[in-house]
Design a protein around this motif. Structure first.
Motif, PDB file in Angstrom:
ATOM      1  N   THR A 228       0.826  -1.211   0.000  1.00 24.00           N
ATOM      2  CA  THR A 228       0.000   0.000   0.000  1.00 24.00           C
ATOM      3  C   THR A 228       0.857   1.257   0.000  1.00 24.00           C
ATOM      4  OG1 THR A 228      -0.115  -0.269   2.394  1.00 24.00           O
ATOM      5  CG2 THR A 228      -2.039  -0.952   1.150  1.00 24.00           C
ATOM      6  N   TYR A 229       0.305   2.305  -0.624  1.00 26.28           N
ATOM      7  CA  TYR A 229       0.974   3.605  -0.667  1.00 26.28           C
ATOM      8  C   TYR A 229       0.017   4.621  -0.052  1.00 26.28           C
ATOM      9  CZ  TYR A 229       2.718   0.764  -4.566  1.00 26.28           C
ATOM     10  OH  TYR A 229       3.172  -0.274  -5.342  1.00 26.28           O
ATOM     11  N   TYR A 230       0.488   5.363   0.937  1.00 24.50           N
ATOM     12  CA  TYR A 230      -0.327   6.404   1.564  1.00 24.50           C
ATOM     13  C   TYR A 230       0.261   7.771   1.232  1.00 24.50           C
ATOM     14  CZ  TYR A 230      -2.236   2.607   4.450  1.00 24.50           C
ATOM     15  OH  TYR A 230      -2.839   1.456   4.879  1.00 24.50           O
ATOM     16  N   VAL A 231      -0.569   8.642   0.636  1.00 28.58           N
ATOM     17  CA  VAL A 231      -0.097   9.988   0.288  1.00 28.58           C
ATOM     18  C   VAL A 231      -1.217  10.981   0.560  1.00 28.58           C
ATOM     19  CG1 VAL A 231       1.501   9.232  -1.527  1.00 28.58           C
ATOM     20  CG2 VAL A 231      -0.885   9.702  -2.114  1.00 28.58           C
ATOM     21  N   ALA A 267       3.826  -1.284   3.598  1.00 30.77           N
ATOM     22  CA  ALA A 267       3.209   0.032   3.413  1.00 30.77           C
ATOM     23  C   ALA A 267       4.298   1.070   3.242  1.00 30.77           C
ATOM     24  CB  ALA A 267       2.340   0.369   4.623  1.00 30.77           C
ATOM     25  N   GLN A 268       4.040   2.066   2.378  1.00 30.96           N
ATOM     26  CA  GLN A 268       4.931   3.221   2.268  1.00 30.96           C
ATOM     27  C   GLN A 268       4.078   4.462   2.491  1.00 30.96           C
ATOM     28  OE1 GLN A 268       8.164   2.577  -1.059  1.00 30.96           O
ATOM     29  NE2 GLN A 268       6.442   1.294  -1.527  1.00 30.96           N
ATOM     30  N   VAL A 269       4.468   5.242   3.516  1.00 33.15           N
ATOM     31  CA  VAL A 269       3.677   6.410   3.908  1.00 33.15           C
ATOM     32  C   VAL A 269       4.499   7.662   3.636  1.00 33.15           C
ATOM     33  CG1 VAL A 269       2.289   7.419   5.753  1.00 33.15           C
ATOM     34  CG2 VAL A 269       2.827   4.964   5.817  1.00 33.15           C
ATOM     35  N   THR A 284       6.538  -0.978   7.402  1.00 30.55           N
ATOM     36  CA  THR A 284       5.884   0.332   7.234  1.00 30.55           C
ATOM     37  C   THR A 284       6.937   1.416   7.059  1.00 30.55           C
ATOM     38  OG1 THR A 284       4.151  -0.458   8.720  1.00 30.55           O
ATOM     39  CG2 THR A 284       4.176   1.906   8.250  1.00 30.55           C
ATOM     40  N   THR A 285       7.384   1.598   5.830  1.00 30.95           N
ATOM     41  CA  THR A 285       8.416   2.604   5.556  1.00 30.95           C
ATOM     42  C   THR A 285       7.789   3.993   5.509  1.00 30.95           C
ATOM     43  OG1 THR A 285       9.973   1.154   4.414  1.00 30.95           O
ATOM     44  CG2 THR A 285       9.902   3.439   3.677  1.00 30.95           C
TER      45      THR A 285
END
Length: 880
Positions: A228-231, A267-269, A284-285
């Protein structure tokens, strides 16, 4: 952790240890921490939170009656062990718990600490809009590496303790909370939501994380696991463009390391105001939102791709296999940096990967020559964060490559896979890597580690060649110039087996295996083959003789360029030209270009101009442009300008950069027209904005009007906002070149105000240092006042920019401000930069130039004084 560097430029080989450095060891362990559970409730407007931290500990000794935990600036309310209240002492840095019952081996303790935190300094960061930045998102994020977890929860804060963890956190709607492991529960609670995350695989405290924000979530997957990518909302396309290769990277690294990705999700936040490029928290990077690329930025920015693969590589090297002590951080940071190289090899080409390695080597070499030299493994420092430098990232990467060269591809990957397999979910030191190599391959590489890891430095080679046509002998003389003359047994010498190749026009299929790590048929872009001999280089100066059937066209020293080194080639021009044209290895062609530029002259210029037009690798063309600019001939300019038509934006950028060296009316016209026309690349436009300042501010015979260029740059500042403020930051650097211009200074001061987009504001703060050099005493005072005011801001990146600005100045007053910055710094890096910049200023002040400047200032003051006196006398005469 991703790199975040600020160069300093000091004398050769200053010591790494600053006053106050001491040996650091992991503390004795009272037992094994099995589990950590944080249960928190955030009050974001007040930048505070409260809750509890529960630690399950399995004692490994009887009779321990006191436990000491790291806990900085926390408000400790109560401590219980197995639900019984305990006495404790807390002085603000360590929490000492007096156990009512001493420990017994095998009898677990459950320590529960109720605490709260208000306005934390480090560890956890609250990001919110304010009157200066009304569009800032509301976010909370943590940063634990190296020893900052203790600022947001009580813990045994060193990497040698591995445990499972759990975080339950209450946040206001519509914010979401992301943490390590799996989301096992969410509960609505009025206007709040409680997120409950559980990390079932053991990891150290510095990798525990929390990220809270109103994010858009983009879902992908790898073999059924969520990726997942959170932006920030509205940046979904940028997220896919920037992180979309992640599933392929997970597959690639799972295969290379021989161990499938080990965690339940990845995940990349992307968060605002992040103080690093990225941080590899387990599963969780966190990444800086500045890594998100728009379409135009993606033309010539591979930094994001490198950052994404670097942090992902840490999920194995760092998170699955954990370092036992910070002094061994090169094991993880070196491999994460080397994974950028192997991904470049996979995704682009072997040649691009070779060029990538050269750039890494240069970044380390620049730190070694201008900042300090140190062994890669050392436990003597003031704060562990000081170790996070180019020695462990870039030099670490080069060391992994040398191991690969020593073992060959197949055995190298077998050794790496053995290392990961044997140490998964455990802690390691450097010796464990040596052991895994020996176990998997039977090879003992201690000789390489002794030379490159356990001591500082690298070899600096000077290589000379001559041909004796009568007996058909090639003579190669190799000098290790890093060792003093006449010191043959010097500890500075290296003992290496180096392949030397003699290049001939290609007649038959080239034999494989001659170009270093990989089958050389993949590198056969140039029509030549090499006859290779391996020689042992272990003295300060050695001459080697090679009987050859025919005179070689060119000579390739360290075929494949696998060793970390510097090289100066002293070959005749015909051999250098042939090497630039025909050596299959791009790095050898770059070394040939450097040697040709040193020779100068028309023949070298023509050869370099041809390479700028014809070399198949953009990286070589980039380097050739730099070298052409070193030659003081009109023809060099003609050769360079052609490069502005190069399809590759990196090459165009390098050409513009090179034009800054050629300060003529012609180069000014070319850059000005490029700036007016524009370029598809942000970076080319940014470079042109800086370079036009550099050319126009130099004393040209037909000096273009300063006002014209200032107006042009002002136009860029007013009209060219956009992605990460790259172009406007270029204009700011252009203005800083006008060191005597008050108009330029006034513009700069305008852009240091709060409310100016942060990347631009930081660039402007740094530019104040540069423009200070030629300003009048009155304006110099204005700059110092501004920097004094800016030094009081607490944001890490602002403090670093202020230190960088002050370090360029030539006045003792800059030292005063740097000292106060160092005294109030809460971050070890700011402290170190400030101290390093102080020694730069002292060096600047000590120079002749400064004495001259002081005299000029004095004369100027005398003159101003005289003018004032004259005006006063005039006024007095009138008033009478």
């Amino acid at each position: 952790m991703s790199k975040s560097y600020f160069d300093t430029d000091n004398n050769a080989h200053k010591p790494f240890e600053l006053p106050g450095a001491r040996p650091h060891y992991n503390p004795d362990r009272p037992g094994q921490v099995e589990h950590i559970f944080l249960d928190l409730s955030l009050d974001i407007p007040k930048q505070s939170y409260q809750g509890s931290c529960s630690i399950r500990l399995l004692p490994i000794r009887n009779g321990i009656d006191r436990l000491t935990l790291d806990a900085v600036n926390l408000n400790i309310k109560s401590v219980q062990v197995d639900k019984v209240a305990q006495n404790f002492d807390y002085q603000g840095e360590q929490l000492s718990i007096q156990l009512s019952e001493a420990t017994q081996i095998g009898k677990r303790l459950l320590i529960a600490i109720a605490y709260s935190v208000a306005k934390p300094q480090r560890g956890i960061y609250f990001i919110q809009p304010d009157k200066h930045y009304p569009n800032k998102p509301t976010q909370v994020w943590t940063q634990g590496e190296d020893e900052d977890s203790r600022f947001w929860f009580p813990c045994f804060d060193y990497p040698g303790q591995l445990s499972t963890s759990e975080i339950r956190v209450r946040v206001p709607n519509p914010l979401v909370a992301i943490s390590n492991g799996e989301l096992i529960d969410t509960t609505e609670d009025g206007d709040y939501k409680i997120y409950h995350w559980s990390q079932q695989q053991v990891h150290p405290t510095y990798l525990m994380t929390l990220a809270v924000g109103d994010f858009a979530e983009i879902r992908d997957e790898w073999k059924g696991k969520p990726v997942t990518y959170y932006v920030e909302k509205g940046r979904e396309e940028d997220a896919k463009r920037s992180m979309g290769k992640t599933p392929r990277m997970i597959e690639f690294l799972s295969q290379k390391y021989g161990y499938p990705y080990a965690f339940p999700k990845y995940a990349q936040v992307c968060v605002d105001d992040f103080i690093f490029g990225g941080m590899e928290n387990t599963s969780t990077t966190l990444l800086t939102d500045r890594c998100l690329l728009d379409e135009r930025a993606a033309l010539d920015n591979r930094n994001t791709e490198s950052l994404v693969v670097h942090e992902l590589a840490h999920q194995w090297f760092g998170d699955l296999v954990v370092i036992k002590h910070w002094s061994h951080a090169w094991i993880k940071e070196g491999m994460a940096s080397y994974s950028e190289v192997i991904w470049t090899e996979q995704e682009y080409s072997l040649e691009e990967a070779a060029y990538y390695r050269l750039l890494e080597a240069r970044r380390y070499i620049s730190e070694d020559s201008s900042r300090y030299r140190r062994p890669m493994v050392t436990h003597v420092y003031r704060e562990a964060i000081e170790l996070y430098d180019r020695h462990i990232y870039e030099k670490g990467s080069c060391v992994y490559h040398m191991i690969r060269f020593q073992l060959g591809d197949e055995l190298f990957w077998h050794a790496i896979q053995t290392f990961v397999e044997d140490n998964a979910h455990k802690t390691v030191e450097t010796v464990d890597l040596l052991r895994a190599i020996e176990k998997a391959t039977g090879r003992n590489l201690l000789f390489l580690f002794d030379q490159y890891v356990y001591r500082g430095g690298h070899p600096d080679f000077k290589v000379a060649y001559s041909w004796d046509g009568d007996p058909n002998l090639a003579k190669i003389t190799v000098t290790q110039t890093q060792a003093a003359e006449g010191k043959n047994g010097s500890k500075d010498l290296f003992d290496l087996k180096i392949p030397i190749g003699f290049g001939y026009p290609l007649q038959e299929e080239a034999r494989s295996g001659e170009l270093g790590v990989k089958n050389n048929s993949q590198l056969q872009t140039h029509n030549s083959q090499l006859k290779t001999f391996v020689v042992r280089v272990n003295e300060r100066e050695q001459s080697f003789y090679f009987p050859l059937e025919n005179k070689p066209q060119f000579i390739s020293f360290d075929v494949g360029n696998n060793y970390l080194k510097t090289v100066a080639l002293e070959y005749p021009i015909p051999e250098l030209k042939a090497q630039l044209e025909s050596d299959p290895n791009p790095i050898s062609r770059i070394y040939a270009a450097e040697a040709l530029a040193k020779k100068g002259g028309l023949e070298a210029t023509i050869a370099l101009s041809a390479a700028l037009k014809n070399d198949p690798l953009w990286g070589v063309r980039v380097e050739v442009a730099k070298q052409l600019a070193q030659i003081n001939l009109d023809q060099a300019f003609d050769g360079l300008v052609i490069g502005l038509k190069d399809k590759n934006a990196y090459v165009r950028r390098s050409v513009v950069e090179a034009l800054a060296q050629i300060k003529t009316a012609e180069s000014y016209k070319v850059v000005r027209s490029l700036l007016q026309k524009g370029d598809p690349s942000y970076y080319v436009e940014a470079t042109a904005s800086r370079v036009i300042g550099a050319i126009a501010s130099a004393n040209l015979e037909e000096k273009p009007k300063e006002d014209k260029v200032l107006k042009l740059l002002k136009g860029v500042l007013e009209e060219k906002g956009g992605w990460n403020e790259v172009v406007r930051s270029g204009a700011v650097a252009g203005l800083a070149e006008f060191k005597t211009s008050e108009t330029a200074l006034n513009l700069l001061i305008e852009y240091t105000k709060l409310g100016v987009p942060q990347p631009l504001r930081l660039a402007t703060i740094r530019a104040l240092g540069k423009i200070s050099i030629g300003q009048s005493p009155v304006n110099l005072e204005r700059i110092l006042e501004k920097l004094t005011e800016l030094a009081k801001e607490t944001f890490f990146l602002t403090q670093v920019a202020v230190a960088a600005a002050l370090g360029q100045m030539e006045t003792p007053k800059a030292v005063r401000i740097l000292r106060s910055l160092a005294e109030q710094a809460v971050d070890g890096r700011v402290l170190r930069y400030a101290e390093e910049e102080i020694s730069k200023v002292q060096k600047n002040i000590g120079s002749e130039k400064t004495l001259r400047q002081l005299r000029e200032d004095f004369d100027q003051l005398k003159q101003q004084n005289q003018e004032l006196r004259s005006r006063l006398e005039n006024l007095e005469a009138k008033s009478k």
